[in-house]
Design a protein around this motif. Sequence first.
Motif, PDB file in Angstrom:
ATOM      1  N   ARG A 105    -107.008   9.664 -13.378  1.00  0.00           N
ATOM      2  CA  ARG A 105    -105.707   9.007 -13.191  1.00  0.00           C
ATOM      3  C   ARG A 105    -105.063   9.458 -11.886  1.00  0.00           C
ATOM      4  O   ARG A 105    -104.438   8.662 -11.179  1.00  0.00           O
ATOM      5  CB  ARG A 105    -104.790   9.326 -14.363  1.00  0.00           C
ATOM      6  CG  ARG A 105    -103.459   8.601 -14.287  1.00  0.00           C
ATOM      7  CD  ARG A 105    -102.621   8.894 -15.507  1.00  0.00           C
ATOM      8  NE  ARG A 105    -101.327   8.249 -15.397  1.00  0.00           N
ATOM      9  CZ  ARG A 105    -100.338   8.387 -16.265  1.00  0.00           C
ATOM     10  NH1 ARG A 105    -100.516   9.157 -17.316  1.00  0.00           N
ATOM     11  NH2 ARG A 105     -99.194   7.774 -16.085  1.00  0.00           N
ATOM     12  N   ALA A 109    -104.023   6.949  -9.048  1.00  0.00           N
ATOM     13  CA  ALA A 109    -102.643   6.899  -8.571  1.00  0.00           C
ATOM     14  C   ALA A 109    -102.590   7.004  -7.046  1.00  0.00           C
ATOM     15  O   ALA A 109    -101.802   6.304  -6.383  1.00  0.00           O
ATOM     16  CB  ALA A 109    -101.827   8.019  -9.208  1.00  0.00           C
ATOM     17  N   SER A 163     -97.251   1.227 -10.149  1.00  0.00           N
ATOM     18  CA  SER A 163     -97.630   0.270 -11.178  1.00  0.00           C
ATOM     19  C   SER A 163     -96.426   0.008 -12.070  1.00  0.00           C
ATOM     20  O   SER A 163     -95.343   0.568 -11.862  1.00  0.00           O
ATOM     21  CB  SER A 163     -98.796   0.803 -12.017  1.00  0.00           C
ATOM     22  OG  SER A 163     -98.413   1.989 -12.681  1.00  0.00           O
ATOM     23  N   VAL A 164     -96.644  -0.839 -13.061  1.00  0.00           N
ATOM     24  CA  VAL A 164     -95.633  -1.125 -14.077  1.00  0.00           C
ATOM     25  C   VAL A 164     -96.122  -0.505 -15.383  1.00  0.00           C
ATOM     26  O   VAL A 164     -97.242  -0.763 -15.818  1.00  0.00           O
ATOM     27  CB  VAL A 164     -95.404  -2.639 -14.244  1.00  0.00           C
ATOM     28  CG1 VAL A 164     -94.425  -2.905 -15.388  1.00  0.00           C
ATOM     29  CG2 VAL A 164     -94.882  -3.235 -12.948  1.00  0.00           C
ATOM     30  N   GLU A 165     -95.264   0.330 -15.990  1.00  0.00           N
ATOM     31  CA  GLU A 165     -95.600   0.988 -17.240  1.00  0.00           C
ATOM     32  C   GLU A 165     -94.740   0.418 -18.372  1.00  0.00           C
ATOM     33  O   GLU A 165     -93.625  -0.043 -18.140  1.00  0.00           O
ATOM     34  CB  GLU A 165     -95.362   2.508 -17.128  1.00  0.00           C
ATOM     35  CG  GLU A 165     -96.154   3.186 -16.028  1.00  0.00           C
ATOM     36  CD  GLU A 165     -97.623   3.303 -16.354  1.00  0.00           C
ATOM     37  OE1 GLU A 165     -97.959   3.200 -17.552  1.00  0.00           O
ATOM     38  OE2 GLU A 165     -98.428   3.484 -15.430  1.00  0.00           O
ATOM     39  N   TYR A 166     -95.304   0.447 -19.576  1.00  0.00           N
ATOM     40  CA  TYR A 166     -94.585  -0.033 -20.765  1.00  0.00           C
ATOM     41  C   TYR A 166     -94.256   1.159 -21.658  1.00  0.00           C
ATOM     42  O   TYR A 166     -95.140   1.955 -22.000  1.00  0.00           O
ATOM     43  CB  TYR A 166     -95.434  -1.048 -21.528  1.00  0.00           C
ATOM     44  CG  TYR A 166     -95.536  -2.388 -20.829  1.00  0.00           C
ATOM     45  CD1 TYR A 166     -94.641  -3.415 -21.117  1.00  0.00           C
ATOM     46  CD2 TYR A 166     -96.530  -2.613 -19.870  1.00  0.00           C
ATOM     47  CE1 TYR A 166     -94.744  -4.637 -20.477  1.00  0.00           C
ATOM     48  CE2 TYR A 166     -96.634  -3.830 -19.215  1.00  0.00           C
ATOM     49  CZ  TYR A 166     -95.731  -4.844 -19.525  1.00  0.00           C
ATOM     50  OH  TYR A 166     -95.820  -6.049 -18.893  1.00  0.00           O
ATOM     51  N   ARG A 167     -92.985   1.283 -21.996  1.00  0.00           N
ATOM     52  CA  ARG A 167     -92.513   2.330 -22.897  1.00  0.00           C
ATOM     53  C   ARG A 167     -91.595   1.698 -23.940  1.00  0.00           C
ATOM     54  O   ARG A 167     -90.541   1.178 -23.598  1.00  0.00           O
ATOM     55  CB  ARG A 167     -91.748   3.436 -22.141  1.00  0.00           C
ATOM     56  CG  ARG A 167     -92.581   4.203 -21.120  1.00  0.00           C
ATOM     57  CD  ARG A 167     -93.606   5.100 -21.808  1.00  0.00           C
ATOM     58  NE  ARG A 167     -94.287   5.958 -20.842  1.00  0.00           N
ATOM     59  CZ  ARG A 167     -95.341   5.595 -20.156  1.00  0.00           C
ATOM     60  NH1 ARG A 167     -95.852   4.367 -20.344  1.00  0.00           N
ATOM     61  NH2 ARG A 167     -95.907   6.431 -19.302  1.00  0.00           N
ATOM     62  N   ARG A 171     -90.354  -2.534 -19.769  1.00  0.00           N
ATOM     63  CA  ARG A 171     -91.114  -2.327 -18.527  1.00  0.00           C
ATOM     64  C   ARG A 171     -90.398  -1.319 -17.645  1.00  0.00           C
ATOM     65  O   ARG A 171     -89.185  -1.355 -17.471  1.00  0.00           O
ATOM     66  CB  ARG A 171     -91.295  -3.651 -17.787  1.00  0.00           C
ATOM     67  CG  ARG A 171     -91.999  -4.714 -18.631  1.00  0.00           C
ATOM     68  CD  ARG A 171     -91.968  -6.066 -17.937  1.00  0.00           C
ATOM     69  NE  ARG A 171     -92.868  -6.113 -16.803  1.00  0.00           N
ATOM     70  CZ  ARG A 171     -92.577  -6.664 -15.629  1.00  0.00           C
ATOM     71  NH1 ARG A 171     -91.377  -7.198 -15.447  1.00  0.00           N
ATOM     72  NH2 ARG A 171     -93.458  -6.685 -14.651  1.00  0.00           N
ATOM     73  N   ALA A 174     -93.273   2.520 -11.984  1.00  0.00           N
ATOM     74  CA  ALA A 174     -93.768   3.851 -11.649  1.00  0.00           C
ATOM     75  C   ALA A 174     -93.790   4.006 -10.128  1.00  0.00           C
ATOM     76  O   ALA A 174     -94.439   3.234  -9.429  1.00  0.00           O
ATOM     77  CB  ALA A 174     -95.167   4.062 -12.227  1.00  0.00           C
ATOM     78  N   LEU A 188     -90.480   7.133 -13.446  1.00  0.00           N
ATOM     79  CA  LEU A 188     -90.365   5.810 -14.058  1.00  0.00           C
ATOM     80  C   LEU A 188     -88.925   5.329 -13.916  1.00  0.00           C
ATOM     81  O   LEU A 188     -87.993   6.011 -14.342  1.00  0.00           O
ATOM     82  CB  LEU A 188     -90.773   5.855 -15.533  1.00  0.00           C
ATOM     83  CG  LEU A 188     -92.225   6.258 -15.823  1.00  0.00           C
ATOM     84  CD1 LEU A 188     -92.478   6.279 -17.322  1.00  0.00           C
ATOM     85  CD2 LEU A 188     -93.200   5.318 -15.138  1.00  0.00           C
ATOM     86  N   HIS A 190     -86.078   2.350 -14.625  1.00  0.00           N
ATOM     87  CA  HIS A 190     -85.674   1.208 -15.438  1.00  0.00           C
ATOM     88  C   HIS A 190     -84.577   0.454 -14.697  1.00  0.00           C
ATOM     89  O   HIS A 190     -83.984   0.970 -13.737  1.00  0.00           O
ATOM     90  CB  HIS A 190     -85.171   1.682 -16.810  1.00  0.00           C
ATOM     91  CG  HIS A 190     -85.032   0.574 -17.803  1.00  0.00           C
ATOM     92  ND1 HIS A 190     -83.824   0.145 -18.262  1.00  0.00           N
ATOM     93  CD2 HIS A 190     -85.969  -0.205 -18.409  1.00  0.00           C
ATOM     94  CE1 HIS A 190     -83.999  -0.848 -19.113  1.00  0.00           C
ATOM     95  NE2 HIS A 190     -85.305  -1.075 -19.222  1.00  0.00           N
TER      96      HIS A 190
END
Length: 223
Positions: A105, A109, A163-167, A171, A174, A188, A190
């Motif tokens: 990773r 990255a 990138s785009v992270e999902y939590r 969305r 990053a 991250l 928002h």
Amino acid sequence: MKASTFQTLIVGSLCLAVSGLSGGLYNQYQRVTELENTNAQRLQTLNALQRDSSTLLNAQEKLQYALKDLKQMVDSGEQQVNTLDPMLDQWAQEIQELRDGLAARATEADMIALRARLEHVEQQLLDLKSQPPLPPPTPSSAKPKKTAQPKPAPLLPPFSVLSVEYRGGERFLAVAPPDSRSLKDIQLLHNGEQLGTWQLKVLEQSAAVFAVTAQPDQTVHLP
């Protein structure tokens, strides 16, 4: 021989016989008494041996139960060891996979950050090429025509979009410093959150719109 003398002899003989019999009976009585005493002692010894034997039997039974419990504990310990060994091996394998995943990773990255910077530079070049050329100079008597103001060149963000992270079904964007090589530097963002003078306004499907202090909104394309 006179009758009285004969009677005397008979009485004397009887007395001697009775005396002999009495002595013999006394001796027999003493022997019987000794035998009874001996038998009593032997009975006491036998009773003591029986008590000792019962004690030994009880101790043997307790030892057998203790040995049985110990065997069960040993069997249970072996079962636990046989159960724990595969679990420990599996945990070690999962830890190694996590380490390998973190290393991969980190490399991914870095590549994403580099690609994002290259795409940003390419977009700046395309924006510069797409700007209209300057109009030719006009005579002073002619009325000057209004020319469209060129769009200001987009600002280079002080970070790299990764990138785009999902939590939790939402969305997040990053980002990381441009020269970062560590996962701990990744942040991250928002909608509404700010990094320096750049505040994330809208996270679209292919771009992120930032509000920059004293500057127009800036659009950064997602990798």
